[in-house]
Write a protein that holds these residues in place. Structure first.
Motif, PDB file in Angstrom:
ATOM      1  N   VAL A   1      39.076  46.954  32.204  1.00 19.24           N
ATOM      2  CA  VAL A   1      39.601  45.666  31.777  1.00 19.24           C
ATOM      3  C   VAL A   1      41.089  45.558  32.107  1.00 19.24           C
ATOM      4  O   VAL A   1      41.880  46.433  31.766  1.00 19.24           O
ATOM      5  CB  VAL A   1      39.387  45.451  30.265  1.00 19.24           C
ATOM      6  CG1 VAL A   1      39.847  44.054  29.859  1.00 19.24           C
ATOM      7  CG2 VAL A   1      37.924  45.649  29.894  1.00 19.24           C
ATOM      8  N   VAL A   2      41.444  44.441  32.751  1.00 19.11           N
ATOM      9  CA  VAL A   2      42.842  44.102  33.001  1.00 19.11           C
ATOM     10  C   VAL A   2      43.405  43.450  31.732  1.00 19.11           C
ATOM     11  O   VAL A   2      42.765  42.556  31.177  1.00 19.11           O
ATOM     12  CB  VAL A   2      42.963  43.113  34.175  1.00 19.11           C
ATOM     13  CG1 VAL A   2      44.430  42.802  34.459  1.00 19.11           C
ATOM     14  CG2 VAL A   2      42.281  43.659  35.419  1.00 19.11           C
ATOM     15  N   PRO A   3      44.567  43.856  31.243  1.00 22.00           N
ATOM     16  CA  PRO A   3      45.156  43.192  30.077  1.00 22.00           C
ATOM     17  C   PRO A   3      45.448  41.722  30.397  1.00 22.00           C
ATOM     18  O   PRO A   3      46.355  41.408  31.159  1.00 22.00           O
ATOM     19  CB  PRO A   3      46.445  43.974  29.832  1.00 22.00           C
ATOM     20  CG  PRO A   3      46.197  45.317  30.450  1.00 22.00           C
ATOM     21  CD  PRO A   3      45.362  45.026  31.658  1.00 22.00           C
ATOM     22  N   CYS A   4      44.652  40.823  29.829  1.00 20.01           N
ATOM     23  CA  CYS A   4      44.737  39.409  30.191  1.00 20.01           C
ATOM     24  C   CYS A   4      44.631  38.533  28.949  1.00 20.01           C
ATOM     25  O   CYS A   4      44.208  37.386  29.037  1.00 20.01           O
ATOM     26  CB  CYS A   4      43.642  39.045  31.190  1.00 20.01           C
ATOM     27  SG  CYS A   4      41.980  39.361  30.550  1.00 20.01           S
ATOM     28  N   PHE A   5      45.006  39.076  27.817  1.00 15.40           N
ATOM     29  CA  PHE A   5      44.849  38.390  26.544  1.00 15.40           C
ATOM     30  C   PHE A   5      45.995  38.804  25.624  1.00 15.40           C
ATOM     31  O   PHE A   5      46.755  39.729  25.937  1.00 15.40           O
ATOM     32  CB  PHE A   5      43.502  38.754  25.906  1.00 15.40           C
ATOM     33  CG  PHE A   5      43.249  40.239  25.847  1.00 15.40           C
ATOM     34  CD1 PHE A   5      43.733  41.011  24.802  1.00 15.40           C
ATOM     35  CD2 PHE A   5      42.538  40.873  26.855  1.00 15.40           C
ATOM     36  CE1 PHE A   5      43.519  42.384  24.762  1.00 15.40           C
ATOM     37  CE2 PHE A   5      42.316  42.246  26.823  1.00 15.40           C
ATOM     38  CZ  PHE A   5      42.815  42.994  25.767  1.00 15.40           C
ATOM     39  N   THR A   6      46.110  38.140  24.500  1.00 12.00           N
ATOM     40  CA  THR A   6      47.119  38.479  23.508  1.00 12.00           C
ATOM     41  C   THR A   6      46.570  39.544  22.569  1.00 12.00           C
ATOM     42  O   THR A   6      45.449  39.423  22.068  1.00 12.00           O
ATOM     43  CB  THR A   6      47.509  37.229  22.692  1.00 12.00           C
ATOM     44  OG1 THR A   6      48.020  36.241  23.582  1.00 12.00           O
ATOM     45  CG2 THR A   6      48.552  37.563  21.639  1.00 12.00           C
TER      46      THR A   6
ATOM     47  N   GLY B   1      38.813  39.068  33.126  1.00 14.15           N
ATOM     48  CA  GLY B   1      39.691  40.223  33.271  1.00 14.15           C
ATOM     49  C   GLY B   1      38.955  41.533  33.487  1.00 14.15           C
ATOM     50  O   GLY B   1      39.580  42.590  33.514  1.00 14.15           O
ATOM     51  N   VAL B   2      37.646  41.467  33.645  1.00 17.19           N
ATOM     52  CA  VAL B   2      36.843  42.680  33.805  1.00 17.19           C
ATOM     53  C   VAL B   2      36.625  42.950  35.295  1.00 17.19           C
ATOM     54  O   VAL B   2      36.400  42.030  36.081  1.00 17.19           O
ATOM     55  CB  VAL B   2      35.495  42.525  33.077  1.00 17.19           C
ATOM     56  CG1 VAL B   2      34.581  43.723  33.339  1.00 17.19           C
ATOM     57  CG2 VAL B   2      35.737  42.369  31.570  1.00 17.19           C
ATOM     58  N   VAL B   3      36.703  44.224  35.668  1.00 16.91           N
ATOM     59  CA  VAL B   3      36.601  44.623  37.079  1.00 16.91           C
ATOM     60  C   VAL B   3      35.562  45.733  37.213  1.00 16.91           C
ATOM     61  O   VAL B   3      35.565  46.694  36.443  1.00 16.91           O
ATOM     62  CB  VAL B   3      37.961  45.150  37.603  1.00 16.91           C
ATOM     63  CG1 VAL B   3      37.858  45.485  39.089  1.00 16.91           C
ATOM     64  CG2 VAL B   3      39.075  44.155  37.356  1.00 16.91           C
ATOM     65  N   LYS B   4      34.690  45.570  38.181  1.00 20.01           N
ATOM     66  CA  LYS B   4      33.816  46.679  38.555  1.00 20.01           C
ATOM     67  C   LYS B   4      34.644  47.611  39.444  1.00 20.01           C
ATOM     68  O   LYS B   4      34.996  47.256  40.562  1.00 20.01           O
ATOM     69  CB  LYS B   4      32.573  46.156  39.296  1.00 20.01           C
ATOM     70  CG  LYS B   4      31.596  45.446  38.392  1.00 20.01           C
ATOM     71  CD  LYS B   4      30.294  45.107  39.099  1.00 20.01           C
ATOM     72  CE  LYS B   4      30.438  43.866  39.951  1.00 20.01           C
ATOM     73  NZ  LYS B   4      29.119  43.381  40.433  1.00 20.01           N
ATOM     74  N   HIS B   5      34.986  48.756  38.901  1.00 21.63           N
ATOM     75  CA  HIS B   5      35.909  49.613  39.648  1.00 21.63           C
ATOM     76  C   HIS B   5      35.166  50.463  40.679  1.00 21.63           C
ATOM     77  O   HIS B   5      33.944  50.630  40.585  1.00 21.63           O
ATOM     78  CB  HIS B   5      36.728  50.486  38.697  1.00 21.63           C
ATOM     79  CG  HIS B   5      35.932  51.298  37.725  1.00 21.63           C
ATOM     80  ND1 HIS B   5      35.842  50.996  36.384  1.00 21.63           N
ATOM     81  CD2 HIS B   5      35.180  52.401  37.878  1.00 21.63           C
ATOM     82  CE1 HIS B   5      35.095  51.883  35.772  1.00 21.63           C
ATOM     83  NE2 HIS B   5      34.678  52.744  36.665  1.00 21.63           N
ATOM     84  N   PRO B   6      35.907  50.977  41.673  1.00 19.67           N
ATOM     85  CA  PRO B   6      35.271  51.792  42.710  1.00 19.67           C
ATOM     86  C   PRO B   6      34.479  52.952  42.114  1.00 19.67           C
ATOM     87  O   PRO B   6      34.898  53.556  41.113  1.00 19.67           O
ATOM     88  CB  PRO B   6      36.468  52.296  43.528  1.00 19.67           C
ATOM     89  CG  PRO B   6      37.539  51.281  43.302  1.00 19.67           C
ATOM     90  CD  PRO B   6      37.351  50.799  41.897  1.00 19.67           C
ATOM     91  N   GLU B   7      33.345  53.251  42.695  1.00 19.49           N
ATOM     92  CA  GLU B   7      32.451  54.289  42.161  1.00 19.49           C
ATOM     93  C   GLU B   7      33.161  55.633  42.060  1.00 19.49           C
ATOM     94  O   GLU B   7      32.843  56.451  41.181  1.00 19.49           O
ATOM     95  CB  GLU B   7      31.220  54.408  43.063  1.00 19.49           C
ATOM     96  CG  GLU B   7      30.089  55.226  42.457  1.00 19.49           C
ATOM     97  CD  GLU B   7      29.479  54.595  41.199  1.00 19.49           C
ATOM     98  OE1 GLU B   7      29.055  55.348  40.311  1.00 19.49           O
ATOM     99  OE2 GLU B   7      29.432  53.355  41.136  1.00 19.49           O
TER     100      GLU B   7
END
Length: 331
Positions: free
Chosen positions: A88-93, A110-116
Motif C-alpha cells: 500500500v502506498v500512503p495515500c490517506f490521512t 493506493g494498492v500495488v501488486k508488487h513484483p513477484e
C-alpha cells in the motif's frame, strides 16, 4: 475481529495497544488485506505524540504502510483478485485508515501488486520512502545528469531512497549528516559524497563538490537554524524542499540568497503526489520499474515482530537506524 494497533491518548510508545478490533467488510473502492509485514515511519511517531499534520481521534488507528494478501474486495474494485500479493502506498490521512494490524482495509487506488521477486518485508518498506523522494526529485524538479542534490538526514529511509533515485538519474548525491559516524555506511549506500555538517564547512564543501556551481536541489526533512547555510550552497534557480519538520522552529531565510539567486523555497508532502491519481500512477510505474531493474532497493535497518510495536517505536526514536524499520506479522 483482528489484532490491531490503537492508542487512546497522546504519549510515549507505551500508549500503543494491540487490541481485538472488528474489521468491517471493505466499502466501495476498498480492499481488505491480510498483512504479512508493516512499515514504520517517523510520521507514526509524530502522530502518536501529537506533533503530526493530522490529529488523532481516539481510539486512534495508525500505520501508513503494509504488505500482504488481498482477502476481500469492496464493490466497484477492479484490477485485483483475492489472493493477490500487494502493498500500500500512503495515500490517506492517518486515522482515516490505519494499516498496523493483522487485517486491514485500504483504498484500492493506493494498492500495488508488487513484483513477484519482492519479499513482503521489502514491499512494506518501499512506498513511503521511494514515492516521497520521487515526488520532489522526479515529478517536480526532474533531476538531470550532473545535478548536485543535497540530501539531509540521509540515513533515514527517505534519505536513502533519495540517494538511489539521484544515482539512477545520473545526478550527484550528497548525503548530509550531523557527524561522521555514519559516513562509511552512507558511502556504502551509494552516496557520491558525505558532508558531516557538524564537523565540516558545508558551504565550502559544496562549492568544492560542485566546482563552484552550487547544488541545484536540497531535500530536507529537518528545517531549523541550519537552513540558511543550505540555501547559501544552492545554485542560481536552485530549489529547497522542506518535506518534514523534525525541528519545528521557523526557518530563517537570508534575503540576499533568495533574491540574488532566484531560489525556490518549497514545502512538500507525499500527499501532493498520492492524492493526484495521474501523478500517483506515474510514481508507481517509476518505482516498480526501479525495483524490477535493481536500481531501487529498500534498505531495512531492523525487523521486529508485530507484538514488539512499542519497541519498534522506541528504536525509531533512538535515531540509531539507517534505513527502514519493519514489523513482521506471524501467520
Amino acid at each position: 475481529m483482528a489484532r490491531t494497533v490503537r492508542f487512546h491518548e497522546i504519549g510515549g510508545p507505551d500508549v500503543l495497544k494491540i487490541e481485538d478490533v472488528d474489521v468491517p467488510a471493505p466499502r466501495a473502492g476498498e480492499v481488505r488485506i491480510r498483512t504479512k509485514a508493516l512499515g514504520l515511519n517517523r510520521a507514526e511517531v509524530m502522530f502518536r505524540t501529537g506533533t503530526y499534520v493530522s490529529e488523532p481521534r481516539f481510539p486512534a488507528l495508525t500505520g501508513y504502510e503494509a504488505a500482504g494478501v488481498i482477502e476481500a474486495l469492496g464493490p466497484d474494485v477492479e484490477g485485483f483478485s483475492i489472493g493477490d500479493k500487494v502493498s500500500v502506498v500512503p495515500c490517506f490521512t492517518l486515522g482515516d485508515y490505519g494499516l498496523h494490524g493483522e487485517l486491514v482495509n485500504a483504498p484500492a487506488f493506493g494498492v500495488v501488486k508488487h513484483p513477484e521477486s519482492l519479499s513482503f518485508e521489502d514491499a512494506a518498506a518501499t512506498w513511503m520512502m521511494f514515492v516521497t523522494a520521487y515526488g520532489a526529485l522526479v515529478d517536480i524538479t526532474r533531476v538531470k545528469p550532473g545535478d548536485v542534490v543535497l540530501i539531509r538526514a540521509a540515513s533515514s529511509s527517505v534519505g536513502l531512497a533519495a540517494i538511489q533515485i539521484v544515482n539512477m538519474l545520473g545526478g550527484v548525491s550528497v548525503a548530509l549528516t550531523r557527524g561522521s559516524a555514519k559516513r562509511d555506511t552512507l558511502l556504502a549506500a551509494g552516496a557520491a559524497h558525505v558532508v558531516a555538517t557538524g564537523e565540516q564547512d558545508l558551504v565550502a564543501e559544496i562549492a568544492r563538490i560542485s566546482d563552484g556551481r552550487g547544488a541545484r536541489i536540497a531535500f530536507d526533512p529537518v528545517g531549523g537554524a541550519e537552513v540558511p547555510k543550505i540555501l547559501e550552497t544552492l545554485s542560481f534557480l536552485g530549489t529547497y524542499f522542506l518535506y518534514g519538520a523534525l525541528e519545528t522552529s521557523d526557518i530563517p531565510v537570508p534575503v540576499m540568497s533568495l533574491l540574488g539567486k532566484d531560489l525556490a523555497i518549497r514545502g512538500y508532502q507525499l500527499h501532493e503526489i498520492t492524492q493526484d491519481l495521474a501523478r500517483l500512477e506515474k510514481a508507481k510505474a517509476f518505482v516498480v520499474e526501479g525495483l524490477a531493474s535493481g536500481a531501487l532497493k529498500p534498505v531495512i535497518a531492523k525487523t521486529f515482530v508485530f507484538d514488539q510495536i512499542a519497541e519498534a517505536h522506541r528504536y525509531m526514536e533512538s535515531n540509531e537506524q539507517v534505513g527502514k524499520i519493519v514489523l513482521t506479522v506471524p501467520d
